[in-house]
Design a protein around this motif. Sequence first.
Motif, PDB file in Angstrom:
ATOM      1  N   THR A  69       0.815  -1.220   0.000  1.00 27.39           N
ATOM      2  CA  THR A  69       0.000   0.000   0.000  1.00 27.39           C
ATOM      3  C   THR A  69       0.849   1.271   0.000  1.00 27.39           C
ATOM      4  N   GLU A  70       2.154   1.137   0.213  1.00 25.22           N
ATOM      5  CA  GLU A  70       3.023   2.302   0.357  1.00 25.22           C
ATOM      6  C   GLU A  70       3.930   2.442  -0.864  1.00 25.22           C
ATOM      7  N   GLU A  71       4.232   3.672  -1.201  1.00 24.25           N
ATOM      8  CA  GLU A  71       5.074   3.919  -2.378  1.00 24.25           C
ATOM      9  C   GLU A  71       6.457   3.305  -2.209  1.00 24.25           C
ATOM     10  N   TRP A  72       7.011   3.369  -0.990  1.00 25.50           N
ATOM     11  CA  TRP A  72       8.361   2.850  -0.783  1.00 25.50           C
ATOM     12  C   TRP A  72       8.434   1.342  -0.995  1.00 25.50           C
ATOM     13  N   GLN A  73       7.304   0.649  -0.833  1.00 24.34           N
ATOM     14  CA  GLN A  73       7.294  -0.797  -1.008  1.00 24.34           C
ATOM     15  C   GLN A  73       7.495  -1.200  -2.471  1.00 24.34           C
ATOM     16  N   GLN A  74       7.247  -0.260  -3.366  1.00 25.78           N
ATOM     17  CA  GLN A  74       7.274  -0.559  -4.785  1.00 25.78           C
ATOM     18  C   GLN A  74       8.434   0.107  -5.518  1.00 25.78           C
ATOM     19  N   THR A  75       9.414   0.619  -4.749  1.00 29.24           N
ATOM     20  CA  THR A  75      10.564   1.285  -5.354  1.00 29.24           C
ATOM     21  C   THR A  75      11.819   0.434  -5.181  1.00 29.24           C
ATOM     22  N   SER A  76      12.754   0.650  -6.052  1.00 31.80           N
ATOM     23  CA  SER A  76      14.025  -0.072  -5.972  1.00 31.80           C
ATOM     24  C   SER A  76      14.758   0.297  -4.694  1.00 31.80           C
TER      25      SER A  76
END
Length: 254
Positions: free
Chosen positions: A29-36
């Motif tokens: 649910t968080e942007e940081w979870q989906q970033t390199s």
Amino acid sequence: MSVLPQEELIKKWEREQDALKQQLVEGDTEEWQQTSGFAGLERVGGVDLSFIKGDEVNACAQLVVLSYPQLELLYEDSQMVTLTTPYIAGFLAFRETPFLLEALQRLKTKQPSLMPQVVFVDGNGLFHYREFGVACHLGVLSGLPCVGVAKNLLQMQGVLRSEEHLSQIRALKKGGDSFPLTVACGRVLGKALRSSDKSIKPIYVSVGHRISLDTAVQLTHACCRYRVPEPIRQADMRSREYLRKHYQCLDTQK
């Protein structure tokens, strides 16, 4: 205050678990979870309870917040608590979670800028008899992304410490390698993770709340300097040290 018979208490807790389970979010649910490299993640929390050996009632409830990716201590809270709720297998969260929530609330009140963006819990999440372990309970009630990390395998629903399981462990050749924990119905509820090159004994990772299993496993590995992820390791160490220092207690237990 009247105390419910155990059978009635279990039924009450089952209803509460079922209601909370409806609020559980398994995906990212968080942007940081989906970033390199989890760009944007700056604070990771860890919680744990440690008991004086032979005392199942008095414990030190511990919260730590570490920087990410440095894994340096930013905040710690040690609090002696008295557990009045009985331990019943499958319902540990009702015994421990209230004190962990209180620790998070104290942090939110005192230093809200240090609230963790994700919390590691010493225990199971979805990998649980009723698919709602302590990490799920804490996650839903706090609203924070949570990851459950257990040091020992919870044997259930066809996932056993069998020769097949041991063979899968032996096949984990390096830190970061994992295999799924698939229950009898075919659902994957967690993963066994070799957390570091030096540790051959795996840990068991499962979703608590607001994170996917793959992200939970990757983040757990990224937070491991040793076998156990650093937020949990620090919470464990500091709670035990608190007991030794304040209660002249040399023997502690989980």
